[in-house]
Design a protein around this motif. Structure first.
Motif, PDB file in Angstrom:
ATOM      1  N   GLY A 171       0.623  -0.851  -0.039  1.00  0.00           N
ATOM      2  CA  GLY A 171      -0.076  -0.562   0.281  1.00  0.00           C
ATOM      3  C   GLY A 171       0.918   0.744  -0.089  1.00  0.00           C
ATOM      4  O   GLY A 171       0.255   2.392  -0.488  1.00  0.00           O
ATOM      5  N   THR A 172       2.189   1.415   1.021  1.00  0.00           N
ATOM      6  CA  THR A 172       2.868   2.709   0.811  1.00  0.00           C
ATOM      7  C   THR A 172       3.718   3.100  -0.606  1.00  0.00           C
ATOM      8  O   THR A 172       3.552   3.724  -0.951  1.00  0.00           O
ATOM      9  N   LEU A 173       3.784   1.587  -1.121  1.00  0.00           N
ATOM     10  CA  LEU A 173       5.076   1.833  -2.863  1.00  0.00           C
ATOM     11  C   LEU A 173       3.888   2.132  -3.295  1.00  0.00           C
ATOM     12  O   LEU A 173       3.982   2.800  -4.162  1.00  0.00           O
ATOM     13  N   TRP A 174       2.515   1.685  -3.926  1.00  0.00           N
ATOM     14  CA  TRP A 174       1.314   1.944  -3.845  1.00  0.00           C
ATOM     15  C   TRP A 174       1.263   3.252  -4.439  1.00  0.00           C
ATOM     16  O   TRP A 174       1.638   4.555  -5.002  1.00  0.00           O
ATOM     17  N   VAL A 175       0.819   4.059  -3.036  1.00  0.00           N
ATOM     18  CA  VAL A 175       0.826   5.812  -2.823  1.00  0.00           C
ATOM     19  C   VAL A 175       1.883   6.393  -2.982  1.00  0.00           C
ATOM     20  O   VAL A 175       1.926   7.262  -3.988  1.00  0.00           O
ATOM     21  N   HIS A 214       1.826   6.887  -7.330  1.00  0.00           N
ATOM     22  CA  HIS A 214       0.885   7.578  -7.377  1.00  0.00           C
ATOM     23  C   HIS A 214       1.528   9.477  -6.933  1.00  0.00           C
ATOM     24  O   HIS A 214       1.457   9.909  -7.786  1.00  0.00           O
ATOM     25  N   LEU A 215       2.267   8.967  -6.353  1.00  0.00           N
ATOM     26  CA  LEU A 215       2.520  10.972  -5.650  1.00  0.00           C
ATOM     27  C   LEU A 215       3.926  11.280  -6.407  1.00  0.00           C
ATOM     28  O   LEU A 215       3.834  12.718  -7.138  1.00  0.00           O
ATOM     29  N   LEU A 216       4.709   9.605  -7.110  1.00  0.00           N
ATOM     30  CA  LEU A 216       5.620  10.844  -7.850  1.00  0.00           C
ATOM     31  C   LEU A 216       4.939  10.356  -9.621  1.00  0.00           C
ATOM     32  O   LEU A 216       5.863  11.801  -9.606  1.00  0.00           O
ATOM     33  N   GLN A 217       4.008  10.047  -9.590  1.00  0.00           N
ATOM     34  CA  GLN A 217       3.347  10.526 -10.752  1.00  0.00           C
ATOM     35  C   GLN A 217       2.597  11.783 -11.150  1.00  0.00           C
ATOM     36  O   GLN A 217       2.503  12.295 -12.290  1.00  0.00           O
ATOM     37  N   GLU A 218       2.658  11.788  -9.762  1.00  0.00           N
ATOM     38  CA  GLU A 218       1.844  13.712 -10.566  1.00  0.00           C
ATOM     39  C   GLU A 218       2.857  14.973  -9.922  1.00  0.00           C
ATOM     40  O   GLU A 218       2.225  15.965 -10.731  1.00  0.00           O
TER      41      GLU A 218
END
Length: 110
Positions: free
Chosen positions: A17-21, A24-28
């Motif tokens: 879950g932490t890796l997923w977040v 997504h933060l990196l992509q944004e």
């Protein structure tokens, strides 16, 4: 995923879950810093700096060329190709049909 493997991997769920977040933060962050709005804002700042005499013409032209190249080819700067359409959503090449995978149309000429 089977029941046993699901139970064995359950303790890793917070890490996933932490890796997923984080992903997504990196992509944004990449989208915000390399997107057209950011490039246009940087071009405006660059023009202001030239008008105020903070930078010379040569520095302005170099930076302007780099920014305009970024607008022309975002793939080069994000390192990623344009996103493919989501599975099952209409694509330009399929005539707007939205069919699940493996679906065959019956009847009519093929």
């Amino acid at each position: 995923m089977g029941l046993v493997s699901g139970l064995l991997l359950l303790p890793l769920a917070p890490v996933r879950g932490t890796l997923w977040v984080a992903d997504h933060l990196l992509q944004e962050a990449e989208r915000q810093t390399t997107g057209p709005r950011a490039v246009h804002a940087r071009l405006a700042e660059l023009n202001r700096a030239l008008e105020e005499g903070a930078i010379d013409e040569e520095a302005f032209e170099e930076e302007e060329e780099r920014l305009l190249a970024r607008l022309d080819s975002p793939v080069r700067y994000t390192g990623r190709p344009p996103a493919a359409p989501a599975h099952g959503l209409p694509d330009e090449g399929d005539g707007g049909r939205c069919e699940p995978p493996g679906h065959r149309t019956h009847g009519g000429a093929s």
